[in-house]
Design a protein around this motif. Sequence first.
Motif, PDB file in Angstrom:
ATOM      1  N   ILE A  29       0.840  -1.200   0.000  1.00 10.17           N
ATOM      2  CA  ILE A  29       0.000   0.000   0.000  1.00 10.17           C
ATOM      3  C   ILE A  29       0.872   1.247   0.000  1.00 10.17           C
ATOM      4  O   ILE A  29       0.603   2.218  -0.727  1.00 10.17           O
ATOM      5  N   ASP A  32       2.177   1.891  -3.401  1.00  9.63           N
ATOM      6  CA  ASP A  32       1.169   2.528  -4.258  1.00  9.63           C
ATOM      7  C   ASP A  32       1.029   4.011  -3.942  1.00  9.63           C
ATOM      8  O   ASP A  32       0.809   4.831  -4.840  1.00  9.63           O
ATOM      9  N   ILE A  33       1.169   4.372  -2.661  1.00 10.71           N
ATOM     10  CA  ILE A  33       1.092   5.786  -2.289  1.00 10.71           C
ATOM     11  C   ILE A  33       2.239   6.558  -2.933  1.00 10.71           C
ATOM     12  O   ILE A  33       2.038   7.605  -3.556  1.00 10.71           O
ATOM     13  N   ASN A  46      -0.415   5.981  -7.008  1.00  8.04           N
ATOM     14  CA  ASN A  46      -1.570   5.184  -7.416  1.00  8.04           C
ATOM     15  C   ASN A  46      -2.746   5.294  -6.455  1.00  8.04           C
ATOM     16  O   ASN A  46      -3.863   4.887  -6.793  1.00  8.04           O
ATOM     17  N   ILE A  47      -2.495   5.837  -5.263  1.00  9.03           N
ATOM     18  CA  ILE A  47      -3.549   5.972  -4.255  1.00  9.03           C
ATOM     19  C   ILE A  47      -3.222   7.174  -3.382  1.00  9.03           C
ATOM     20  O   ILE A  47      -2.049   7.411  -3.066  1.00  9.03           O
ATOM     21  N   GLU A  82      -5.948   8.036   2.112  1.00 13.11           N
ATOM     22  CA  GLU A  82      -6.704   6.788   1.945  1.00 13.11           C
ATOM     23  C   GLU A  82      -5.803   5.572   2.178  1.00 13.11           C
ATOM     24  O   GLU A  82      -6.185   4.608   2.849  1.00 13.11           O
ATOM     25  N   GLY A  83      -4.603   5.638   1.625  1.00 12.28           N
ATOM     26  CA  GLY A  83      -3.694   4.506   1.746  1.00 12.28           C
ATOM     27  C   GLY A  83      -3.265   4.242   3.178  1.00 12.28           C
ATOM     28  O   GLY A  83      -3.249   3.096   3.633  1.00 12.28           O
ATOM     29  N   GLN A  91      -5.776   2.468   5.270  1.00 15.65           N
ATOM     30  CA  GLN A  91      -5.748   1.020   5.037  1.00 15.65           C
ATOM     31  C   GLN A  91      -4.556   0.375   5.750  1.00 15.65           C
ATOM     32  O   GLN A  91      -4.688  -0.694   6.354  1.00 15.65           O
ATOM     33  N   VAL A  92      -3.396   1.038   5.677  1.00 21.74           N
ATOM     34  CA  VAL A  92      -2.203   0.503   6.335  1.00 21.74           C
ATOM     35  C   VAL A  92      -2.437   0.381   7.835  1.00 21.74           C
ATOM     36  O   VAL A  92      -2.119  -0.645   8.451  1.00 21.74           O
TER      37      VAL A  92
END
Length: 441
Positions: free
Chosen positions: A411, A414-415, A419-420, A424-425, A428-429
């Motif tokens: 994740i 992606d940050i 990509n995110i 938000e990322g 999730q983490v």
Amino acid sequence: MNKKGLMMVSMSAMLALAVAGCSTTKDGGGTPSNSPTAGGSAAPKNVSLKIGLPGAYDVTKKEIIDGFIAKYPNIKVEIQDAPWGDFVTKIATQIAGGTTPDVWLQENAVILGYGKRGVAEDLAPYIKRDLKDADYIPGLYAAKTPEGKVYGIPHGINPVALAYNKKVFADANIPLPNDNWTFNDLIETAKKLTKNGADGKPAIYGFVGNFTITQGWFPWIKQAGGQALDSTLTKSMFNDPKTLTGIKQLADGVKQGYFTSDDFQKANGGEMQTFATGKAAMYILQYSNQVAINKNFPDADWDVVKLPKAVDGKRYVPMVTNSWLVSSKASQDVKDAAWTFLKYYLSDESQNILASSGSSIPVKKSAFEVIEKSTTKPLNKKAFTEGIAEGGVTLDENPSWTEWRTAAQPIITDIVKGNIPAEEGLKQVHEKVQAVLDKNK
């Protein structure tokens, strides 16, 4: 990234083995009466000791092993070696079957997991009896738990510093980095150093954008005042606004084009080659990578300074550690022989050999002179030695480190790649990491 330092192995359920605690009751010799052997620190006569060497002599210097064998002829040494990956795969089976070496090394986070499972001996009583804290850097305690148990002794320390390409700075007529820099200085200078090519796209970047833990996101969250875990190593801090700030600074640098993107690095031979060939001016560099740069890019003109200071004015220098452990299942005579080996590994003789290798930094302060007098690049090796003495920190390692880091890393990648969104990322983490921590209480 140091593949030896961060190579992971998924551990199956291990036998629950009782680890003898350090009793506060003392005998007439003034040492703990159960472990280590009360009354003295000498290794017993005529004992056999199995030493496990993942990576064999590519990782552990043969001169150290040979020196120990010569100095202690009463200890019959058997070496069990294998390529690193093969060793760590095999050791899981050996743990379950009770057939491990008596002393071996692995990643520090894995060692902490072994301690929790009762596989590794608590070395705190041995250290208290035989070593002087003043002779060693705080990294000696890299495998210490919040409860005070010490499950390993460092095989070597692999810290980071800020590397800079002298030619890029000279061509841009910009002053070189120094030890008083903050991460904001790094950001602003990276912007000035970034130059576009004929196609209008950056041809030289100010800084190597890295999304891995040691050379990437962990230093960035620490400098911003954030954390991965709290001080008890049981609660996720990825929901801390300061942690978000650090991650966003790294991701914004890539997004806004003054830190290299992953695609740019891949197109130019990887992050190390991107830096060494002058396509990026600065790079958070692990100590061990100097060997590869000097071998593959001998003409590169570069040096290092200490990692920049954090917003609180302090310095936080992440370091990767492999550690030696002693099997808790060994007899006390064998444990004493294993500790004799570890004391020899921590002696001036062995620590100077380790210092000369260039692959990692010893924990004994007296060996730093060997490093600092070296004439190989980088010349300013005090950036590493003084850096960890001033602010060396582990990577918030706990027994479930491998699991929670593995949950977080994709994740965060992606940050940083854009990509995110960071907000938000990291939400999730935080949820994923806390779930891992709760499961492993």
